[in-house]
Scaffold this motif. Structure first.
Motif, PDB file in Angstrom:
ATOM      1  N   VAL A  70       0.835  -1.308   0.065  1.00 34.84           N
ATOM      2  CA  VAL A  70       0.224  -0.035   0.015  1.00 34.84           C
ATOM      3  C   VAL A  70       0.616   1.686   0.060  1.00 34.84           C
ATOM      4  CG1 VAL A  70      -1.729   1.497   1.211  1.00 34.84           C
ATOM      5  CG2 VAL A  70      -1.702  -0.869   1.262  1.00 34.84           C
ATOM      6  N   GLU A  71       2.016   1.222   0.310  1.00 37.89           N
ATOM      7  CA  GLU A  71       2.852   2.846   1.269  1.00 37.89           C
ATOM      8  C   GLU A  71       3.621   2.638  -0.371  1.00 37.89           C
ATOM      9  OE1 GLU A  71       3.734   2.000   5.346  1.00 37.89           O
ATOM     10  OE2 GLU A  71       4.919   0.783   4.167  1.00 37.89           O
ATOM     11  N   MET A  72       4.367   1.006  -0.936  1.00 42.60           N
ATOM     12  CA  MET A  72       4.620   1.259  -2.322  1.00 42.60           C
ATOM     13  C   MET A  72       4.223   1.831  -3.765  1.00 42.60           C
ATOM     14  SD  MET A  72       7.577   1.017  -1.692  1.00 42.60           S
ATOM     15  CE  MET A  72       8.371   1.329  -3.415  1.00 42.60           C
ATOM     16  N   ASP A  73       2.704   1.858  -3.276  1.00 41.28           N
ATOM     17  CA  ASP A  73       1.605   1.780  -4.270  1.00 41.28           C
ATOM     18  C   ASP A  73       1.205   3.643  -4.201  1.00 41.28           C
ATOM     19  OD1 ASP A  73       1.017  -0.696  -5.131  1.00 41.28           O
ATOM     20  OD2 ASP A  73      -0.510  -1.273  -4.007  1.00 41.28           O
ATOM     21  N   ARG A  74       1.561   3.985  -3.107  1.00 42.70           N
ATOM     22  CA  ARG A  74       1.011   5.138  -2.672  1.00 42.70           C
ATOM     23  C   ARG A  74       2.268   6.256  -3.409  1.00 42.70           C
ATOM     24  NH1 ARG A  74      -3.504   7.104  -0.106  1.00 42.70           N
ATOM     25  NH2 ARG A  74      -4.994   5.761   0.018  1.00 42.70           N
ATOM     26  N   LEU A  75       3.181   5.751  -2.203  1.00 44.24           N
ATOM     27  CA  LEU A  75       4.789   6.910  -3.181  1.00 44.24           C
ATOM     28  C   LEU A  75       4.870   6.807  -4.394  1.00 44.24           C
ATOM     29  CD1 LEU A  75       7.249   5.193   0.050  1.00 44.24           C
ATOM     30  CD2 LEU A  75       6.530   7.870  -1.002  1.00 44.24           C
ATOM     31  N   GLY A  76       4.514   5.537  -5.318  1.00 48.97           N
ATOM     32  CA  GLY A  76       5.680   5.777  -6.387  1.00 48.97           C
ATOM     33  C   GLY A  76       7.207   5.245  -6.539  1.00 48.97           C
ATOM     34  N   ALA A  77       7.707   5.102  -8.127  1.00 52.47           N
ATOM     35  CA  ALA A  77       9.038   5.285  -7.659  1.00 52.47           C
ATOM     36  C   ALA A  77       9.854   6.534  -7.139  1.00 52.47           C
ATOM     37  CB  ALA A  77       9.210   4.134  -9.007  1.00 52.47           C
ATOM     38  N   GLU A  78       9.331   7.783  -8.020  1.00 51.96           N
ATOM     39  CA  GLU A  78       9.987   8.949  -7.577  1.00 51.96           C
ATOM     40  C   GLU A  78      10.236   9.884  -6.302  1.00 51.96           C
ATOM     41  OE1 GLU A  78      10.618  12.021 -11.415  1.00 51.96           O
ATOM     42  OE2 GLU A  78       8.141  11.368 -10.551  1.00 51.96           O
ATOM     43  N   ALA A  79       8.827   9.404  -5.609  1.00 52.98           N
ATOM     44  CA  ALA A  79       8.427   9.365  -3.724  1.00 52.98           C
ATOM     45  C   ALA A  79       9.606   8.827  -3.340  1.00 52.98           C
ATOM     46  CB  ALA A  79       7.090   9.525  -4.018  1.00 52.98           C
ATOM     47  N   ALA A  80       9.599   7.514  -3.840  1.00 55.04           N
ATOM     48  CA  ALA A  80       9.663   6.737  -2.434  1.00 55.04           C
ATOM     49  C   ALA A  80      11.369   7.141  -2.804  1.00 55.04           C
ATOM     50  CB  ALA A  80      10.180   4.916  -3.232  1.00 55.04           C
ATOM     51  N   GLY A  81      12.072   6.839  -4.186  1.00 56.80           N
ATOM     52  CA  GLY A  81      13.752   7.530  -4.542  1.00 56.80           C
ATOM     53  C   GLY A  81      13.594   8.851  -3.037  1.00 56.80           C
TER      54      GLY A  81
END
Length: 150
Positions: A70-81
């Motif tokens: 759920v967190e990764m879906d909300r974050l997305g790759a750019e925001a997670a990076g």
């Protein structure tokens, strides 16, 4: 919701400088913000203030975080990076990271794009009365022209 949060950040130096919720909601409505946008933003801000009130933001160097789907879906790759960058740069403590993730998941209508994620980060620092160093602060500001174009 994000436009309301940006307005609050730009016009009140700290959350405790904001008028009470009812007065603030009327003021925001008079400025032309939509009622749903106002209620979402104020609900989100109340949750943020509940989280940071009395919370220790000290660094814990032994902390490791595994993100759920759920967190990764909300974050997305750019925001997670970007989140990892802030943590590795020592700008975001593990405790503050958890506040950010909680508030990320509290945003209605996810996923959250990188520009909106940066707004959430600014509001977390704002709620604590802190400001990251100038270079990081520069990275967090979203250009109004870019925001309108997206």
């Amino acid at each position: 919701m994000f436009d309301v949060l940006v307005y609050l950040y730009e016009h009140y130096w700290r959350p405790d400088a904001c008028p009470e919720s009812e007065v603030l909601a009327r003021k925001l409505a008079a400025l032309g913000f939509e009622p749903e946008e106002i209620s979402d933003a104020l609900r989100w801000l109340d949750g943020l203030l509940s989280l940071v009130h009395g919370r220790s933001v000290a660094a814990n160097v032994l902390s490791t975080r595994v993100y759920c789907d759920v967190e990764m879906d909300r974050l997305g790759a750019e925001a997670a990076g970007f989140l990892c960058f802030l943590e590795s740069a020592g700008v975001l403590t593990p405790s503050l990271r958890e506040v950010v993730l909680d508030r990320l998941c509290a945003v209605p209508n996810g996923p959250v794009g990188l520009d909106d994620f940066k707004i959430l980060l600014l509001l977390v620092f704002w709620s604590l009365g802190e400001e990251p160093d100038a270079l990081i602060l520069d990275e967090l500001f979203v250009d109004d022209v870019e925001r309108v174009m997206h």
